[in-house]
Design a protein around this motif. Structure first.
Motif, short mmCIF file in Angstrom:
data_model
loop_
_atom_site.label_atom_id
_atom_site.label_comp_id
_atom_site.label_asym_id
_atom_site.label_seq_id
_atom_site.Cartn_x
_atom_site.Cartn_y
_atom_site.Cartn_z
N ALA A 6 0.85 -1.20 0.00
CA ALA A 6 0.00 0.00 0.00
C ALA A 6 0.88 1.24 0.00
CB ALA A 6 -0.90 -0.01 1.23
N PRO A 7 0.45 2.31 -0.64
CA PRO A 7 1.26 3.53 -0.67
C PRO A 7 1.49 4.07 0.74
CG PRO A 7 -0.99 3.96 -1.42
CD PRO A 7 -0.83 2.47 -1.33
N ALA A 8 2.63 4.73 0.93
CA ALA A 8 2.98 5.25 2.24
C ALA A 8 2.09 6.41 2.64
CB ALA A 8 4.44 5.69 2.24
N PHE A 9 2.13 6.75 3.93
CA PHE A 9 1.43 7.93 4.41
C PHE A 9 2.26 9.14 3.96
CE2 PHE A 9 0.15 4.48 7.17
CZ PHE A 9 -1.21 4.68 7.29
N ASP A 10 1.92 9.67 2.81
CA ASP A 10 2.79 10.60 2.10
C ASP A 10 2.32 12.03 2.23
OD1 ASP A 10 4.62 11.76 0.44
OD2 ASP A 10 3.80 10.93 -1.43
N LEU A 11 3.15 12.88 2.87
CA LEU A 11 2.87 14.31 2.94
C LEU A 11 3.61 15.11 1.86
CD1 LEU A 11 2.88 15.29 6.74
CD2 LEU A 11 0.97 15.40 5.14
N ALA A 12 4.39 14.41 1.05
CA ALA A 12 5.20 15.12 0.06
C ALA A 12 4.34 15.87 -0.95
CB ALA A 12 6.13 14.14 -0.65
N HIS A 13 3.13 15.39 -1.20
CA HIS A 13 2.26 16.03 -2.19
C HIS A 13 1.30 17.04 -1.58
CE1 HIS A 13 3.80 13.41 -5.30
NE2 HIS A 13 3.49 12.35 -4.58
N LEU A 14 1.39 17.23 -0.26
CA LEU A 14 0.53 18.24 0.37
C LEU A 14 1.01 19.63 -0.01
CD1 LEU A 14 -1.75 18.82 2.44
CD2 LEU A 14 0.02 18.87 4.20
#
Length: 331
Positions: A6-14
């Motif tokens: 599953a994709p990570a808990f990603d804040l990079a696109h916030l």
């Protein structure tokens, strides 16, 4: 055949608005706020993790006005950490003693009156709110003080709402959740300070202009929903809370926590993009000075949206060595 993880808990696109320069008056104001908090007995060991937020929210406000604003914010953080329910079950809510204390705290904020409570530090909170009342009474008109008291009251009442209130036929409803979170986050308090922070006060008629009204709503929503992303580790992973946008979307969409986290990021980004569009066309009034104030008001709201993003990356409040959110792992 193995499935992709599953994709990570990603804040990079916030997406966040660019960071403003730190308020040069902040250190002086925060020193006074700390003295005020010590005087009423409301400091916590992690006080430094949240007291810095006011300098991000209001980067151009003089220290004299920053002090009551910072004191109010720090007390709200204290109450939230100390008394808001974990909401780890559907019916988890505040006890009657906490409800009584919050009601008396509101009275102290409105009238400067401190009443006895059954809670050990309830009277300290009342003294703190009474002190906020006194400080604002020196520098702010009654209209602003009533707006603030109403926003704080709505916040404290919303904190008492159980998770069951966001369900529809047993399933979390994102729309119901965002309505409660709108008040619960306390961000409306900051929005009510946006004009005061710039040295003026807009009338009710002006702030109801469709552009300003929607910009205010967006700012409040971003403040609460973006915080859900940063506090996911603290609230959901560590404390098992259900009152957070990510588990709400997970239940509504029937997806994994990681996918719900991504959906929450997209929802906040859409709000940010809408605000940027609104800010390109400030409202026009016959009075030129009012036009200037409306434009400054939008800039002040933009300061708050920028603060919501940049402060939460900077503070230690949401960092954890084992955070499931890679960008929030403590060094």
């Amino acid at each position: 055949m193995t499935r992709d993880p599953a994709p990570a808990f990603d804040l990079a696109h916030l997406r966040g608005l660019p960071q403003r320069k730190a308020n040069p008056e902040a250190a002086r104001a925060e020193a006074v706020v700390l003295e005020e908090l010590l005087a009423v007995g409301l400091t916590k060991p992690d006080h430094a993790a949240y007291t810095s937020m006011t300098r991000y929210l209001f980067p151009v406000t003089p220290a004299e006005r920053l002090v009551p604003m910072g004191l109010l914010n720090d007390i709200l953080f204290y109450v939230d950490d100390r008394y808001s329910p974990h909401r780890s079950s559907l019916d988890d809510t505040m006890s009657p003693e906490v409800a009584d204390m919050t009601g008396k705290a509101i009275d102290a904020l409105r009238n400067g009156v401190v009443a006895r409570t059954a809670l050990p530090d309830g009277e300290a909170i009342g003294r703190g709110f009474a002190r906020v009342h006194d400080l604002f009474a020196r520098s702010a008109p009654p209209l602003l003080r009533e707006r603030l008291a109403t926003a704080v009251e709505q916040c404290l009442l919303a904190m008492r709402r159980p998770v069951r209130d966001i369900l529809v036929n047993g399933t979390p409803d994102p729309e119901r959740y965002t309505r409660i979170r709108y008040d619960d986050s306390g961000m409306k308090v900051e929005v009510e300070l946006a004009d005061y922070a710039r040295g003026f006060l807009l009338s009710d008629e002006v702030i109801r202009h469709p552009v300003l009204d929607r910009a205010r709503d967006i700012t409040v929503h971003i403040g609460g929903l973006m915080n859900d992303l940063f506090s996911y580790q603290k609230e959901v992973v560590r404390n098992g809370q259900l009152f957070n946008l990510v588990p709400v979307l997970q239940g509504a969409l029937g997806c994994s926590p990681q996918e719900a986290f991504g959906a929450a990021v997209r929802q906040v980004n859409e709000l940010t993009a809408e605000f940027e569009e609104l800010a390109l066309a400030p409202p026009v009034f016959d009075d030129r000075s009012l036009c200037d104030q409306a434009a400054a008001y939008l800039e002040s709201l933009a300061d708050q949206i920028a603060a919501t993003y940049n402060w939460q990356f900077a503070t230690s409040r949401y960092k954890d060595a084992d955070s499931v959110v890679p960008l929030l792992r403590a060094d």
